[in-house]
Each structure stands twice: as structure tokens, then as C-alpha cells.
Scaffold this motif. Structure first.
Motif, PDB file in Angstrom:
ATOM      1  N   LEU A  15       0.830  -1.203   0.000  1.00 32.22           N
ATOM      2  CA  LEU A  15       0.000   0.000   0.000  1.00 32.22           C
ATOM      3  C   LEU A  15       0.865   1.254   0.000  1.00 32.22           C
ATOM      4  O   LEU A  15       1.944   1.274   0.582  1.00 32.22           O
ATOM      5  N   GLU A  16       0.348   2.285  -0.641  1.00 30.24           N
ATOM      6  CA  GLU A  16       0.934   3.613  -0.576  1.00 30.24           C
ATOM      7  C   GLU A  16      -0.054   4.507   0.161  1.00 30.24           C
ATOM      8  O   GLU A  16      -1.258   4.455  -0.094  1.00 30.24           O
ATOM      9  N   LEU A  17       0.454   5.323   1.064  1.00 31.86           N
ATOM     10  CA  LEU A  17      -0.393   6.233   1.843  1.00 31.86           C
ATOM     11  C   LEU A  17      -0.308   7.639   1.273  1.00 31.86           C
ATOM     12  O   LEU A  17       0.774   8.117   0.920  1.00 31.86           O
ATOM     13  N   PHE A  18      -1.461   8.282   1.198  1.00 29.25           N
ATOM     14  CA  PHE A  18      -1.548   9.643   0.682  1.00 29.25           C
ATOM     15  C   PHE A  18      -2.364  10.499   1.639  1.00 29.25           C
ATOM     16  O   PHE A  18      -3.296  10.021   2.280  1.00 29.25           O
ATOM     17  N   ASP A  20      -4.796  13.916   2.199  1.00 32.65           N
ATOM     18  CA  ASP A  20      -5.784  14.749   1.528  1.00 32.65           C
ATOM     19  C   ASP A  20      -6.509  15.518   2.627  1.00 32.65           C
ATOM     20  O   ASP A  20      -6.143  15.424   3.791  1.00 32.65           O
ATOM     21  N   THR A  21      -7.518  16.272   2.266  1.00 32.28           N
ATOM     22  CA  THR A  21      -8.335  16.944   3.269  1.00 32.28           C
ATOM     23  C   THR A  21      -9.802  16.683   2.970  1.00 32.28           C
ATOM     24  O   THR A  21     -10.196  16.505   1.815  1.00 32.28           O
ATOM     25  N   TYR A  22     -10.576  16.641   4.025  1.00 37.87           N
ATOM     26  CA  TYR A  22     -12.023  16.516   3.867  1.00 37.87           C
ATOM     27  C   TYR A  22     -12.583  17.868   3.442  1.00 37.87           C
ATOM     28  O   TYR A  22     -12.198  18.912   3.977  1.00 37.87           O
ATOM     29  N   PHE A  23     -13.484  17.851   2.492  1.00 38.20           N
ATOM     30  CA  PHE A  23     -14.039  19.068   1.921  1.00 38.20           C
ATOM     31  C   PHE A  23     -14.790  19.898   2.963  1.00 38.20           C
ATOM     32  O   PHE A  23     -14.658  21.111   3.013  1.00 38.20           O
ATOM     33  N   SER A  24     -15.555  19.237   3.822  1.00 39.26           N
ATOM     34  CA  SER A  24     -16.454  19.950   4.733  1.00 39.26           C
ATOM     35  C   SER A  24     -15.742  20.796   5.782  1.00 39.26           C
ATOM     36  O   SER A  24     -16.245  21.823   6.187  1.00 39.26           O
ATOM     37  N   ASN A  25     -14.574  20.335   6.240  1.00 41.27           N
ATOM     38  CA  ASN A  25     -13.917  21.080   7.320  1.00 41.27           C
ATOM     39  C   ASN A  25     -12.395  21.143   7.190  1.00 41.27           C
ATOM     40  O   ASN A  25     -11.719  21.581   8.106  1.00 41.27           O
ATOM     41  N   GLN A  26     -11.864  20.662   6.081  1.00 40.92           N
ATOM     42  CA  GLN A  26     -10.429  20.702   5.791  1.00 40.92           C
ATOM     43  C   GLN A  26      -9.574  19.901   6.771  1.00 40.92           C
ATOM     44  O   GLN A  26      -8.365  20.122   6.884  1.00 40.92           O
ATOM     45  N   SER A  27     -10.190  18.952   7.496  1.00 43.20           N
ATOM     46  CA  SER A  27      -9.427  18.060   8.371  1.00 43.20           C
ATOM     47  C   SER A  27      -8.587  17.115   7.527  1.00 43.20           C
ATOM     48  O   SER A  27      -8.926  16.809   6.382  1.00 43.20           O
ATOM     49  N   LEU A  28      -7.513  16.625   8.126  1.00 45.41           N
ATOM     50  CA  LEU A  28      -6.603  15.713   7.447  1.00 45.41           C
ATOM     51  C   LEU A  28      -7.291  14.380   7.155  1.00 45.41           C
ATOM     52  O   LEU A  28      -7.924  13.784   8.028  1.00 45.41           O
ATOM     53  N   ALA A  29      -7.164  13.918   5.923  1.00 46.43           N
ATOM     54  CA  ALA A  29      -7.675  12.615   5.498  1.00 46.43           C
ATOM     55  C   ALA A  29      -6.488  11.780   5.020  1.00 46.43           C
ATOM     56  O   ALA A  29      -5.590  12.300   4.366  1.00 46.43           O
ATOM     57  N   ILE A  30      -6.482  10.495   5.357  1.00 52.74           N
ATOM     58  CA  ILE A  30      -5.406   9.590   4.962  1.00 52.74           C
ATOM     59  C   ILE A  30      -6.011   8.438   4.162  1.00 52.74           C
ATOM     60  O   ILE A  30      -6.939   7.775   4.627  1.00 52.74           O
ATOM     61  N   GLU A  31      -5.470   8.215   2.984  1.00 57.63           N
ATOM     62  CA  GLU A  31      -5.956   7.139   2.123  1.00 57.63           C
ATOM     63  C   GLU A  31      -4.841   6.143   1.840  1.00 57.63           C
ATOM     64  O   GLU A  31      -3.684   6.532   1.668  1.00 57.63           O
ATOM     65  N   ALA A  32      -5.208   4.856   1.795  1.00 61.43           N
ATOM     66  CA  ALA A  32      -4.285   3.787   1.439  1.00 61.43           C
ATOM     67  C   ALA A  32      -4.677   3.284   0.055  1.00 61.43           C
ATOM     68  O   ALA A  32      -5.813   2.873  -0.164  1.00 61.43           O
ATOM     69  N   ILE A  33      -3.724   3.325  -0.874  1.00 60.94           N
ATOM     70  CA  ILE A  33      -3.951   2.932  -2.261  1.00 60.94           C
ATOM     71  C   ILE A  33      -3.114   1.687  -2.551  1.00 60.94           C
ATOM     72  O   ILE A  33      -1.935   1.635  -2.193  1.00 60.94           O
ATOM     73  N   GLU A  34      -3.715   0.697  -3.210  1.00 58.94           N
ATOM     74  CA  GLU A  34      -2.964  -0.497  -3.588  1.00 58.94           C
ATOM     75  C   GLU A  34      -1.913  -0.115  -4.613  1.00 58.94           C
ATOM     76  O   GLU A  34      -2.221   0.467  -5.658  1.00 58.94           O
ATOM     77  N   GLU A  35      -0.673  -0.452  -4.302  1.00 56.64           N
ATOM     78  CA  GLU A  35       0.445  -0.092  -5.165  1.00 56.64           C
ATOM     79  C   GLU A  35       0.311  -0.745  -6.542  1.00 56.64           C
ATOM     80  O   GLU A  35       0.566  -0.118  -7.576  1.00 56.64           O
ATOM     81  N   LEU A 100       0.210  12.305  12.490  1.00 61.71           N
ATOM     82  CA  LEU A 100       1.033  11.906  11.359  1.00 61.71           C
ATOM     83  C   LEU A 100       2.459  12.379  11.628  1.00 61.71           C
ATOM     84  O   LEU A 100       2.684  13.565  11.891  1.00 61.71           O
ATOM     85  N   LEU A 101       3.421  11.469  11.575  1.00 58.56           N
ATOM     86  CA  LEU A 101       4.807  11.785  11.916  1.00 58.56           C
ATOM     87  C   LEU A 101       5.702  12.014  10.699  1.00 58.56           C
ATOM     88  O   LEU A 101       6.857  12.404  10.844  1.00 58.56           O
ATOM     89  N   VAL A 102       5.167  11.742   9.512  1.00 60.23           N
ATOM     90  CA  VAL A 102       5.937  11.907   8.270  1.00 60.23           C
ATOM     91  C   VAL A 102       5.116  12.744   7.292  1.00 60.23           C
ATOM     92  O   VAL A 102       3.907  12.890   7.441  1.00 60.23           O
ATOM     93  N   ASP A 103       5.796  13.284   6.313  1.00 59.32           N
ATOM     94  CA  ASP A 103       5.092  13.990   5.240  1.00 59.32           C
ATOM     95  C   ASP A 103       4.640  12.966   4.214  1.00 59.32           C
ATOM     96  O   ASP A 103       5.465  12.227   3.665  1.00 59.32           O
TER      97      ASP A 103
END
Length: 107
Positions: A15-18, A20-35, A100-103
């Protein structure tokens, strides 16, 4: 440092982690994508607008209720995130606040 390997029914899923932000409140969103396929595997975070006041920079609510294959432990052990002592709630579910500890690359 945005790649992790997850054991799913004795098979390794890369998996690769990315970020993003949620549209409604700009909170941090984290997605896991199959490499291999580029498909969305899981949204690691959950949006709780009513609890967003708990979040500081680089913090998000971890979707622990749908963590069937322990992605939380994999991310902690890889040094990607740490669990704080804060918790958000929605209905009968509780969601730990993680930092989140990394960029991560932006999606």
C-alpha cells in the motif's frame, strides 16, 4: 516513507499512503492505495466535523472500527503515526486521534 505492507489472509498487500483533506472542514484525510492496481484500498481516517476542535496540525481521527487487518499497528511500527491520548466519538463508536509523523504525498 509512504509505503507499507499489510498481511491480508496470509498474502502481502503493498500500500501507498496519501494525505488529503475533507471538503467539509479541511481536516486531514489519509488514504491507502494499492500499489499494484492504483485502487483505493481503504480510507484510514474518518471525518468527525463535530469533534474537529480536538485536532491539531497533522492529526486525524483513525477509523479503528474498520481496521480488520491491523493497519493501525503497521503504521505505528513503521513510524508513520502515533496515537495521542485524545478520542473523538460518533454514536456508539470512538475514534482515536493520531498524529502523522511523516510527510505524505498529497493526493
Amino acid at each position: 516513507m509512504n509505503k507499507i505492507n499489510l498481511n491480508v489472509f496470509d498474502e502481502e498487500v503493498k500500500l501507498e499512503l496519501f494525505a488529503d483533506t475533507y471538503f467539509s472542514n479541511q481536516s486531514l484525510a489519509i488514504e491507502a492505495i494499492e500499489e499494484e492496481t492504483g485502487e483505493n484500498y481503504k480510507t484510514v481516517s474518518v471525518n468527525l466535523p463535530e469533534c474537529s476542535y480536538l485536532l491539531e496540525d497533522n492529526e486525524f481521527f483513525f477509523d479503528e472500527n474498520n481496521d480488520l487487518f491491523n493497519i493501525k499497528d503497521v503504521m505505528i511500527n513503521a513510524g508513520i503515526m502515533a496515537v495521542t491520548n485524545k478520542v473523538g466519538a460518533s454514536g456508539f463508536c470512538q475514534y482515536p486521534v493520531c498524529k502523522l509523523l511523516v510527510d505524505l504525498p498529497r493526493k
